[in-house]
Write a protein that holds these residues in place. Sequence first.
Motif, PDB file in Angstrom:
ATOM      1  N   GLY A  48     -10.922  -4.538  13.197  1.00 47.57           N
ATOM      2  CA  GLY A  48     -10.766  -3.326  12.399  1.00 47.57           C
ATOM      3  C   GLY A  48     -10.457  -3.649  10.949  1.00 47.57           C
ATOM      4  O   GLY A  48     -10.842  -2.902  10.043  1.00 47.57           O
ATOM      5  N   THR A  49      -9.774  -4.760  10.711  1.00 49.16           N
ATOM      6  CA  THR A  49      -9.466  -5.178   9.339  1.00 49.16           C
ATOM      7  C   THR A  49     -10.744  -5.417   8.547  1.00 49.16           C
ATOM      8  O   THR A  49     -10.856  -5.016   7.385  1.00 49.16           O
ATOM      9  CB  THR A  49      -8.612  -6.459   9.359  1.00 49.16           C
ATOM     10  OG1 THR A  49      -7.398  -6.198  10.068  1.00 49.16           O
ATOM     11  CG2 THR A  49      -8.287  -6.927   7.954  1.00 49.16           C
ATOM     12  N   THR A  50     -11.716  -6.074   9.158  1.00 48.20           N
ATOM     13  CA  THR A  50     -12.984  -6.358   8.482  1.00 48.20           C
ATOM     14  C   THR A  50     -13.751  -5.067   8.208  1.00 48.20           C
ATOM     15  O   THR A  50     -14.307  -4.873   7.115  1.00 48.20           O
ATOM     16  CB  THR A  50     -13.826  -7.315   9.328  1.00 48.20           C
ATOM     17  OG1 THR A  50     -13.127  -8.557   9.457  1.00 48.20           O
ATOM     18  CG2 THR A  50     -15.179  -7.571   8.692  1.00 48.20           C
ATOM     19  N   LYS A  51     -13.799  -4.169   9.168  1.00 49.55           N
ATOM     20  CA  LYS A  51     -14.466  -2.889   8.944  1.00 49.55           C
ATOM     21  C   LYS A  51     -13.782  -2.106   7.832  1.00 49.55           C
ATOM     22  O   LYS A  51     -14.443  -1.495   6.977  1.00 49.55           O
ATOM     23  CB  LYS A  51     -14.492  -2.074  10.239  1.00 49.55           C
ATOM     24  CG  LYS A  51     -15.384  -2.643  11.323  1.00 49.55           C
ATOM     25  CD  LYS A  51     -15.392  -1.730  12.547  1.00 49.55           C
ATOM     26  CE  LYS A  51     -16.330  -2.255  13.617  1.00 49.55           C
ATOM     27  NZ  LYS A  51     -16.382  -1.364  14.818  1.00 49.55           N
ATOM     28  N   ASP A  52     -12.441  -2.138   7.818  1.00 56.96           N
ATOM     29  CA  ASP A  52     -11.703  -1.428   6.777  1.00 56.96           C
ATOM     30  C   ASP A  52     -11.994  -2.010   5.393  1.00 56.96           C
ATOM     31  O   ASP A  52     -12.068  -1.276   4.406  1.00 56.96           O
ATOM     32  CB  ASP A  52     -10.198  -1.490   7.059  1.00 56.96           C
ATOM     33  CG  ASP A  52      -9.777  -0.630   8.240  1.00 56.96           C
ATOM     34  OD1 ASP A  52     -10.571   0.243   8.648  1.00 56.96           O
ATOM     35  OD2 ASP A  52      -8.665  -0.842   8.750  1.00 56.96           O
ATOM     36  N   PHE A  53     -12.153  -3.332   5.319  1.00 60.37           N
ATOM     37  CA  PHE A  53     -12.475  -3.974   4.047  1.00 60.37           C
ATOM     38  C   PHE A  53     -13.787  -3.438   3.489  1.00 60.37           C
ATOM     39  O   PHE A  53     -13.867  -3.012   2.328  1.00 60.37           O
ATOM     40  CB  PHE A  53     -12.531  -5.489   4.231  1.00 60.37           C
ATOM     41  CG  PHE A  53     -13.280  -6.230   3.157  1.00 60.37           C
ATOM     42  CD1 PHE A  53     -13.001  -6.035   1.816  1.00 60.37           C
ATOM     43  CD2 PHE A  53     -14.284  -7.134   3.510  1.00 60.37           C
ATOM     44  CE1 PHE A  53     -13.710  -6.717   0.826  1.00 60.37           C
ATOM     45  CE2 PHE A  53     -14.992  -7.816   2.524  1.00 60.37           C
ATOM     46  CZ  PHE A  53     -14.707  -7.604   1.182  1.00 60.37           C
ATOM     47  N   LEU A  54     -14.837  -3.418   4.306  1.00 63.36           N
ATOM     48  CA  LEU A  54     -16.136  -2.964   3.804  1.00 63.36           C
ATOM     49  C   LEU A  54     -16.151  -1.460   3.542  1.00 63.36           C
ATOM     50  O   LEU A  54     -16.774  -1.005   2.583  1.00 63.36           O
ATOM     51  CB  LEU A  54     -17.242  -3.346   4.783  1.00 63.36           C
ATOM     52  CG  LEU A  54     -17.468  -4.842   4.988  1.00 63.36           C
ATOM     53  CD1 LEU A  54     -18.726  -5.082   5.809  1.00 63.36           C
ATOM     54  CD2 LEU A  54     -17.564  -5.589   3.665  1.00 63.36           C
ATOM     55  N   THR A  55     -15.456  -0.704   4.387  1.00 64.22           N
ATOM     56  CA  THR A  55     -15.374   0.737   4.154  1.00 64.22           C
ATOM     57  C   THR A  55     -14.620   1.029   2.866  1.00 64.22           C
ATOM     58  O   THR A  55     -15.023   1.890   2.062  1.00 64.22           O
ATOM     59  CB  THR A  55     -14.689   1.428   5.337  1.00 64.22           C
ATOM     60  OG1 THR A  55     -15.452   1.197   6.522  1.00 64.22           O
ATOM     61  CG2 THR A  55     -14.575   2.926   5.114  1.00 64.22           C
TER      62      THR A  55
END
Length: 473
Positions: free
Chosen positions: A401-408
């Motif tokens: 989820g951290t990686t998805k949050d970064f790109l979002t």
Amino acid sequence: MGNSASVSALEKCISTVGNGRVGFAAYPSNPLYQISWVKPYNLDISVNPAAVVRPQSAQDIAGVIQCAATNNAKVQAKSGGHSYGNYGLGGADGVVAIDMVNFQDFSMDNTTWQATIGAGTLLGDVTTKLHNAGGRAIAHGVCPGVGLGGHATIGGLGPMSRMWGSCLDHVLEVEVVTADGKIQRASSSQNADLFWALKGSAAGFGVITNFVVRTHPEPGSIVQYSYTFRFGSQAEMAPVYQAWQDLIADPGLDRRFGTEFIMMPLGCIITGTFYGTEAEYAASGIPARLPKGGNAGLVVNDWVGSLTHDAQNEALYLSNVATPFYSKSLGFKTEDLIPADGVKEIFQWVDTVDKGTLLWFIIFDATGGAVSDVAMNATAYAHRDKVMFYQSYAVGLPLSGTTKDFLTSFHKQVLAAIPAGTYGTYAGYVDPALTDGQQEYWGTNLPALEGIKLKWDPSDIFHNPQSVRPASP
């Protein structure tokens, strides 16, 4: 799909179409179904089709579509299978996936130099077949494993697109199987409304079996370069990006030039391709306008060598191997480009955020040129006014989820930095997280697409989570 009886009826119907042929179809009960038949590209998105079928003729496809319609199943076609949302497999469970792997036919008319190419042909093979048929070429992307069937119907952008236009701009005619199970020809003079929709949104309108395309003589000498910049922080890259963006925003930029800015851990890379000689490249003035200070690499190639070189570079950023990944994207008109203050703030922000992975890239890609010569409503493709796209791409093993949050959050940073307006993105960079994907992908062309969908596929047989829906009757 409903109850088990309807599943059984669907399998029986498809098996009848296959007439006992080995390798014609497989179902979830097959122990190697996911590995050998489904083969999803994005391993973060689970898909379990009701069936995967590998037809050998348009008649096979017609029969499978009729089976799906009779048994209340949706249909999607897959050529290379590189959809970020696994949409060639339906993007959700219960869809009948038509794998076009057997549609590899090729012929060249040496009078008109028009080629007929099967929809299952991969781009790497398209290059080879056209080269061997008289040194011909079309515009397309550089990832050799992408299939022509999706690429030539969603847009099909590559480094030569500023010079020649998109891949779909080369399509003159198709054979397509429609929702009623009929085998049709579509062109600007035959089933013209369907042809218009297929050139930008084919997943919602039919299964194309082959394309007739116009071709060009291969370019002779091609200059390819890369400038690698290594920094201790992302913020130090902001002036480099700004210089690159200023270059690609120039409306007079030589159309023989295609380029990307790739942001990645510890630095950035500017890549480019110039379709001409080294002397012509120097005379264009582009080398003098590129950011200074990077480690430069320059090679001169022929057409086939240039695509091999590009494919090797592309593999470093957008893998041909199935992984769990996440991506966001946006298209920019000239007036939407990121202001200098916004560039600085975005690159500083990237230094501060937890990315959750070391496998991330943010790619800014120049477009426009010949792509923009075509009217916005001439095809379903709706981004003729764009001069740049960005797409982010991050892999996680597993994806967090951290990686998805970064790109979002990066995407939100970009939106906050650019002038208020109406945006959209390329459906080739499909984003399942969009709340109104159809509007973002097809913009002002969406109402016409919905009307054509009502005519040709009123029951929405050809369906994925973000495909065009029929207009209200």
